[in-house]
Write an enzyme that holds these catalytic residues in place. Structure first.
Site, short mmCIF file in Angstrom:
data_model
loop_
_atom_site.label_atom_id
_atom_site.label_comp_id
_atom_site.label_asym_id
_atom_site.label_seq_id
_atom_site.Cartn_x
_atom_site.Cartn_y
_atom_site.Cartn_z
N GLU A 236 18.16 2.28 -34.36
CA GLU A 236 18.81 3.58 -34.08
C GLU A 236 20.23 3.63 -34.63
O GLU A 236 20.69 4.68 -35.06
CB GLU A 236 18.81 3.87 -32.57
CG GLU A 236 17.42 3.85 -31.91
CD GLU A 236 16.38 4.73 -32.58
OE1 GLU A 236 16.74 5.67 -33.30
OE2 GLU A 236 15.16 4.44 -32.42
N GLU B 273 12.50 6.88 -41.46
CA GLU B 273 11.95 5.92 -40.50
C GLU B 273 11.61 4.58 -41.17
O GLU B 273 11.81 3.53 -40.58
CB GLU B 273 10.72 6.50 -39.79
CG GLU B 273 11.05 7.70 -38.89
CD GLU B 273 12.16 7.43 -37.88
OE1 GLU B 273 12.46 6.26 -37.62
OE2 GLU B 273 12.74 8.40 -37.39
N ALA C 73 13.04 5.37 -28.60
CA ALA C 73 14.48 5.63 -28.64
C ALA C 73 14.74 6.78 -29.62
O ALA C 73 13.89 7.09 -30.45
CB ALA C 73 15.23 4.39 -29.10
N MET C 74 15.93 7.38 -29.51
CA MET C 74 16.26 8.51 -30.38
C MET C 74 17.72 8.42 -30.80
O MET C 74 18.61 8.23 -29.98
CB MET C 74 15.98 9.82 -29.61
CG MET C 74 16.38 11.07 -30.35
SD MET C 74 15.42 11.28 -31.87
CE MET C 74 16.62 12.11 -32.89
N GLU C 75 17.93 8.60 -32.12
CA GLU C 75 19.22 8.29 -32.73
C GLU C 75 20.27 9.40 -32.65
O GLU C 75 21.14 9.45 -33.52
CB GLU C 75 18.98 7.95 -34.20
CG GLU C 75 18.54 9.13 -35.10
CD GLU C 75 17.03 9.27 -35.27
OE1 GLU C 75 16.30 8.84 -34.36
OE2 GLU C 75 16.59 9.83 -36.28
N ASN C 76 20.24 10.29 -31.64
CA ASN C 76 21.25 11.36 -31.55
C ASN C 76 22.62 10.81 -31.93
O ASN C 76 23.02 9.74 -31.45
CB ASN C 76 21.32 11.92 -30.13
CG ASN C 76 19.96 12.11 -29.52
OD1 ASN C 76 19.19 12.90 -30.02
ND2 ASN C 76 19.65 11.35 -28.49
N1 BES Z 1 13.69 9.17 -34.71
C1 BES Z 1 12.81 8.31 -34.02
C2 BES Z 1 12.32 8.85 -32.70
C3 BES Z 1 11.39 10.03 -32.79
C4 BES Z 1 10.28 9.96 -33.56
C5 BES Z 1 11.63 11.16 -32.05
C6 BES Z 1 9.44 11.05 -33.59
C7 BES Z 1 10.79 12.23 -32.10
C8 BES Z 1 9.69 12.19 -32.87
C9 BES Z 1 13.50 6.98 -33.71
O1 BES Z 1 14.44 6.59 -34.63
C10 BES Z 1 12.42 5.93 -33.71
O2 BES Z 1 11.92 5.62 -34.74
N2 BES Z 1 12.09 5.42 -32.54
C11 BES Z 1 11.02 4.44 -32.39
C12 BES Z 1 11.58 3.12 -31.99
C13 BES Z 1 12.01 2.34 -33.18
C14 BES Z 1 12.63 1.04 -32.84
C15 BES Z 1 10.87 2.07 -34.11
C16 BES Z 1 10.09 4.93 -31.32
O3 BES Z 1 10.48 5.84 -30.58
O4 BES Z 1 8.98 4.42 -31.24
ZN ZN Z 2 13.77 5.87 -36.42
#
Ligand code: BES
Ligand code: ZN
Length: 691
Positions: A353, A375, A317-320
């Site tokens: 997110e 993160e 997922a991505m937090e845009n």
């Molecule tokens: N910001 C990240 C997504 C991301 C990470 C995009 C690296 C591009 C490069 C997002 O907040 C995130 O951590 N997503 C996790 C899921 C989360 C529930 C741990 C993921 O994508 O695995």
């Molecule tokens: Zn994250």
């Protein structure tokens, strides 16, 4: 069959293992560039030349951005009209730009005449473009106009195409974005660094039967004059924000909508015909937003938030900001067929997110070096939030069995790395999105929260968010605010956990002296490969809490172990009481009890007065210590006795026999990770016979 509960690293991210590069060649001239792969060549060239950030003589204030994607030809046309500030006269503007062709560019100083750029010099390896002007741009405001074209790529980054099938089975494409960490530059020329924040006015020109979404709410929708099949959709101005959080989606979706108690419109967008599957995430999001508003004591600053399931999505997922994108399995719940672990996962991802909407989006890391904090923090608070919204999940037990034990296992290896690593070139960013950033990051923040106490922690968080809102901050800025709020040495404690890899094993022995219990506590580095040898043995500032059989769930004493060893006196403890370190399994360390202390814990294990997470932590420590003790029959028997009391003896015996025959810490921990002694989660029990 091996059922793994810990899904911190999504499928595509599982490949994101940290790679260690050999040191820079001392004599690069000896390297034959024709014999090596072009990627390697690129890396070697990058290493020889230090990465430099964008110059600051021209910076953006507002991006007026209009994009017209073509969902048949997979191209897009773009027009950028950016209000910029020139801080020093220059005849060049350097921006990020990748896989984009600039058609025209011009600059008009405020109230002055437009000057056309005479050259676009692409530095492809640096993903930059230099626009040259025939005369100097003077200090002050101006408007930079750029017309450009690009491809809706199939690489799941930048502005890309995502394939889906209509309910009738017809294949179609949506246009979606994924900009973190450094791919906004593939959608429009921009200053693509997290500290260069600006406001955005986004317009999308799209087929009139498609949904068009962006960070903000729609403020205008009108027919596009040049083509009756298209509409022009204009979105409200965003708050000042980083480019990696910009997003747009054009496709066919259904949605469910609700209003959170604090007046934010929440929508969950699903594939056509699957709106029902968005209802659970909608419930989570509407509960989560007020939780964070209350926890941070800062309101969510946008009028709406959309959560959308994207068919082709690389991350989980991505937090845009205001438009959070998810892979379908992280958002959709089929009310008839989804199991409870899928619901828990969706709740955690939504919680993660939405936490970023404050921690990351409102206050943004100054540079990618601080990404672990972004993160790690979200990976901790997602559990706090889910525990608040769904207490029946007993989600913290899963934190311990998934993130915490995973982080301990990985961080005990000789090739682990510190949580905080300096990031220079953006190509290094990918390498640090690993379980150490996420799971160890979350575990040390959980330990910090416990050390500070919830009240002061919230005070410090609120001060941090208010002080840095709409700005950027570093890890040290957060430690400062928490230090102010708590009066505790947060920066010193936390640097010992974030700047050095690994963690300690706490060795404990006890002695009864009349009514008092004297504990002798020492620390040394825990290594999966055997005891740490060498003089430069690292040491940590370890928050230690202690409970007794009088009240196993309650901490009797908290101390900060800031030296290799110390003695602690617990007053008024009768000889028949047991003493346990680390109630709640919150401290990021393993414990090695003396034989008598270990044996004394047996009654608490048998009568279940020792909490489930404590039994879990104890069992995990014992497993990890067992292979080292394998030669000492007596100690092995003792550990087996305690382990046997925690779990079903025949199962444990099978595990032990196998583990002792393999004798690797990794095997032990992977068996263990799938075994959870909490009967509520017995569906995750590993069958050794299957194995
Ligand atoms: N910001 C990240 C997504 C991301 C990470 C995009 C690296 C591009 C490069 C997002 O907040 C995130 O951590 N997503 C996790 C899921 C989360 C529930 C741990 C993921 O994508 O695995
Ligand atoms: Zn994250």
């Amino acid at each position: 069959m091996l059922l793994l509960l810990g899904r911190r690293v999504s499928l595509s991210f599982a490949k994101r293992v940290r790679t260690c590069h050999p040191p820079s060649p001392s004599k690069p001239a000896l390297v034959n560039f024709n014999q090596i792969h072009s990627d390697t060549r690129h890396r070697l060239r990058q290493r020889g030349r230090p990465f430099v950030r964008l110059p600051t003589d021209v910076y953006p204030v507002n991006y007026g951005l209009c994009l017209k994607p073509d969902l048949i030809d997979f191209t897009f046309e773009g027009k950028l009209e950016a209000v910029v500030e020139v801080t020093q006269a220059t005849n060049q503007i350097v921006m990020n730009c990748a896989d984009i062709d600039i058609i025209t560019a011009s600059f008009a100083p405020e109230g002055g005449e437009e000057i056309n750029a005479t050259g676009f010099n692409y530095q492809n390896e640096d993903e930059k473009v230099t626009l040259s002007f025939p005369s100097a741009l003077q200090k002050g405001s101006g408007t930079l106009k750029i017309d450009f074209v690009g491809e809706l790529n199939d690489k799941m980054k930048g502005f890309y195409r995502s394939k889906y099938a209509t309910p009738a089975g017809e294949i179609r494409y949506a246009a979606v974005t994924q900009f973190e960490a450094t791919d906004a530059r593939r959608a429009f020329p921009c200053w693509d660094e997290p500290a260069i924040k600006a406001t955005f006015d986004i317009t999308l020109i799209v087929p009139k039967d498609r949904v068009a979404l962006s960070n903000m709410n729609v403020i205008d929708r009108k027919p596009y004059p040049d083509d009756e099949n298209l509409v022009e959709v204009k979105f409200a101005t965003t708050p000042i924000m980083s480019t990696y959080l910009v997003a747009f989606v054009i496709g066919e979706y259904d949605f469910v909508e609700s209003q959170s108690s604090d007046g934010v419109t929440v929508r969950v967008y699903t594939p056509i015909g699957k709106a029902e599957q968005g209802k659970f995430a909608l419930e989570v999001a509407t509960k989560t937003l007020p939780f964070y508003k209350d926890y941070f004591n800062v309101p969510y600053p946008l009028p709406k938030i959309d959560l959308i399931a994207i068919a082709d999505f690389a991350a989980g997922a991505m937090e845009n900001w205001g438009l959070v994108t998810y892979r379908e399995t992280a958002l959709l719940i089929d009310p008839k067929n989804s199991c409870s672990s899928s619901r828990q996962w969706v709740a955690l991802v939504v919680g993660h997110e939405l936490a970023h909407q404050w921690f990351g989006n409102l206050v943004t890391m100054e540079w990618w070096t601080h990404l672990w904090l972004n993160e790690g923090f979200a990976s901790w608070i997602e559990y706090l939030c889910v525990d608040h919204c769904f207490p029946e999940y007993d989600i913290w037990t899963q934190f311990v069995s998934a993130d915490y034990t995973r982080a301990l296992d990985l961080d005990a290896l000789d090739n682990s790395h510190p949580i905080e690593v300096n990031v220079g070139h953006p190509s290094e960013v990918d390498e640090i999105f690993d379980a150490i950033s996420y799971s160890k990051g979350a575990s040390v923040i959980r330990m910090l929260h416990n050390y500070i106490g919830d009240e002061d922690f919230r005070k410090g968080m609120n001060a941090y968010l208010l002080k840095f809102q709409h700005k950027n901050a570093s890890t040290e800025d957060l430690w400062d605010c928490l230090e102010q709020a708590s009066g505790k040495p947060i920066a010193a404690v936390m640097s010992s956990w974030t700047k050095q890899m690994g963690f300690p094993i706490i060795v404990v022995d006890q002695e009864q002296v009349s009514d008092d219990r004297i504990l002798k506590i020492s620390q040394k580095k825990f290594c999966a490969s055997g005891p740490h040898n060498g003089e430069d043995c690292p040491s940590w500032m370890v928050p230690i809490s202690i409970c007794t059989s009088e009240d196993p769930a309650c901490t009797k004493l908290k101390v900060l172990l800031d030296r290799p060893e110390t003695s602690i006196t617990l007053n008024n403890i009768s000889p028949d009481q047991w003493v346990k370190i680390n109630p709640g399994t919150v401290g990021f360390y393993r414990i090695q009890y003396s034989s008598s202390m270990l044996e004394s814990l047996l009654p608490g294990i048998r009568d279940l007065t020792l909490q489930p997470v404590d039994r879990l932590g104890l069992q995990n420590d014992l497993f990890s210590l067992l292979h080292k003790q394998a030669d000492m029959q007596e100690e092995k028997n003792r550990i087996e006795r305690v382990l046997g009391a925690i779990s079903a003896p025949d199962l444990i015996q099978k595990v032990l026999n196998f583990a002792l025959s393999v004798r690797t810490a990794t095997a032990l921990s992977s068996i263990y990770q799938s075994y959870n002694p909490n009967p509520k989660h017995s569906q995750f029990l590993l069958s050794i016979d299957d194995w």
